[in-house]
Scaffold this motif. Sequence first.
Motif, PDB file in Angstrom:
ATOM      1  N   HIS A 111       0.839  -1.205   0.000  1.00 30.50           N
ATOM      2  CA  HIS A 111       0.000   0.000   0.000  1.00 30.50           C
ATOM      3  C   HIS A 111       0.873   1.254   0.000  1.00 30.50           C
ATOM      4  O   HIS A 111       0.545   2.243  -0.664  1.00 30.50           O
ATOM      5  CB  HIS A 111      -0.962   0.006   1.192  1.00 30.50           C
ATOM      6  N   LYS A 112       1.990   1.206   0.730  1.00 31.22           N
ATOM      7  CA  LYS A 112       2.910   2.344   0.748  1.00 31.22           C
ATOM      8  C   LYS A 112       3.472   2.589  -0.649  1.00 31.22           C
ATOM      9  O   LYS A 112       3.539   3.728  -1.113  1.00 31.22           O
ATOM     10  CB  LYS A 112       4.045   2.088   1.746  1.00 31.22           C
ATOM     11  N   LEU A 113       3.867   1.523  -1.331  1.00 32.80           N
ATOM     12  CA  LEU A 113       4.403   1.654  -2.683  1.00 32.80           C
ATOM     13  C   LEU A 113       3.328   2.176  -3.647  1.00 32.80           C
ATOM     14  O   LEU A 113       3.598   3.054  -4.477  1.00 32.80           O
ATOM     15  CB  LEU A 113       4.960   0.319  -3.169  1.00 32.80           C
ATOM     16  N   LEU A 114       2.108   1.676  -3.529  1.00 33.56           N
ATOM     17  CA  LEU A 114       1.008   2.179  -4.368  1.00 33.56           C
ATOM     18  C   LEU A 114       0.792   3.672  -4.132  1.00 33.56           C
ATOM     19  O   LEU A 114       0.581   4.431  -5.091  1.00 33.56           O
ATOM     20  CB  LEU A 114      -0.279   1.395  -4.096  1.00 33.56           C
ATOM     21  N   ASP A 115       0.862   4.107  -2.883  1.00 33.11           N
ATOM     22  CA  ASP A 115       0.727   5.534  -2.571  1.00 33.11           C
ATOM     23  C   ASP A 115       1.848   6.348  -3.212  1.00 33.11           C
ATOM     24  O   ASP A 115       1.618   7.440  -3.728  1.00 33.11           O
ATOM     25  CB  ASP A 115       0.700   5.770  -1.065  1.00 33.11           C
ATOM     26  N   GLU A 116       3.072   5.807  -3.187  1.00 33.43           N
ATOM     27  CA  GLU A 116       4.195   6.494  -3.833  1.00 33.43           C
ATOM     28  C   GLU A 116       3.961   6.610  -5.335  1.00 33.43           C
ATOM     29  O   GLU A 116       4.216   7.660  -5.933  1.00 33.43           O
ATOM     30  CB  GLU A 116       5.502   5.742  -3.556  1.00 33.43           C
ATOM     31  N   TRP A 117       3.490   5.527  -5.953  1.00 31.84           N
ATOM     32  CA  TRP A 117       3.225   5.552  -7.393  1.00 31.84           C
ATOM     33  C   TRP A 117       2.148   6.584  -7.727  1.00 31.84           C
ATOM     34  O   TRP A 117       2.255   7.298  -8.709  1.00 31.84           O
ATOM     35  CB  TRP A 117       2.814   4.179  -7.897  1.00 31.84           C
ATOM     36  N   ARG A 118       1.118   6.642  -6.895  1.00 33.81           N
ATOM     37  CA  ARG A 118       0.052   7.626  -7.125  1.00 33.81           C
ATOM     38  C   ARG A 118       0.624   9.039  -7.030  1.00 33.81           C
ATOM     39  O   ARG A 118       0.345   9.896  -7.855  1.00 33.81           O
ATOM     40  CB  ARG A 118      -1.092   7.451  -6.132  1.00 33.81           C
ATOM     41  N   GLY A 119       1.465   9.278  -6.012  1.00 36.91           N
ATOM     42  CA  GLY A 119       2.027  10.596  -5.797  1.00 36.91           C
ATOM     43  C   GLY A 119       2.973  11.056  -6.898  1.00 36.91           C
ATOM     44  O   GLY A 119       3.018  12.236  -7.227  1.00 36.91           O
ATOM     45  N   MET A 120       3.719  10.140  -7.477  1.00 43.50           N
ATOM     46  CA  MET A 120       4.682  10.539  -8.511  1.00 43.50           C
ATOM     47  C   MET A 120       4.060  10.597  -9.894  1.00 43.50           C
ATOM     48  O   MET A 120       4.683  11.098 -10.826  1.00 43.50           O
ATOM     49  CB  MET A 120       5.896   9.623  -8.508  1.00 43.50           C
TER      50      MET A 120
END
Length: 137
Positions: A111-120
């Motif tokens: 979920h943390k990685l998905l959030d990073e992908w969304r943010g970038m």
Amino acid sequence: MFRDDDLALLTRPLYAFLTVAPREGRWPAPRPVWFEATAEGTLQMFSEPETHKIERLREQPRASVVVASPVGEPEHWVSVEGPVTVHEEGAYELAARLGERYWPSVGPEQHKLLDEWRGMGVLRIVVHPERVNRFTI
């Protein structure tokens, strides 16, 4: 352009090897990527926006993709060559969908990685096959 046996391979959670045109003075360097075969007959994957492959695809929008069956199975591979388009729309949704396909489970780290992908603002890479080669035993 894909046959039924191609789709049987391309719908599995296997790595594809994406190759883009190299920078001057460099050799082509395939990169393993998650991918999805679409109903429209394309292959799509995603990437962070500030990568060399995105830079190269913007300069020369063409690529090849190879997917092969794992060791221990009868040999079967599909190779695709064609023009590429790069899109913002649908990229995060693709990344999330592929996360569910490739990760054995989705926990806090994922979920943390998905959030990073969304943010970038990941980008969706679509390969439009012009040539498909294959081998099946």
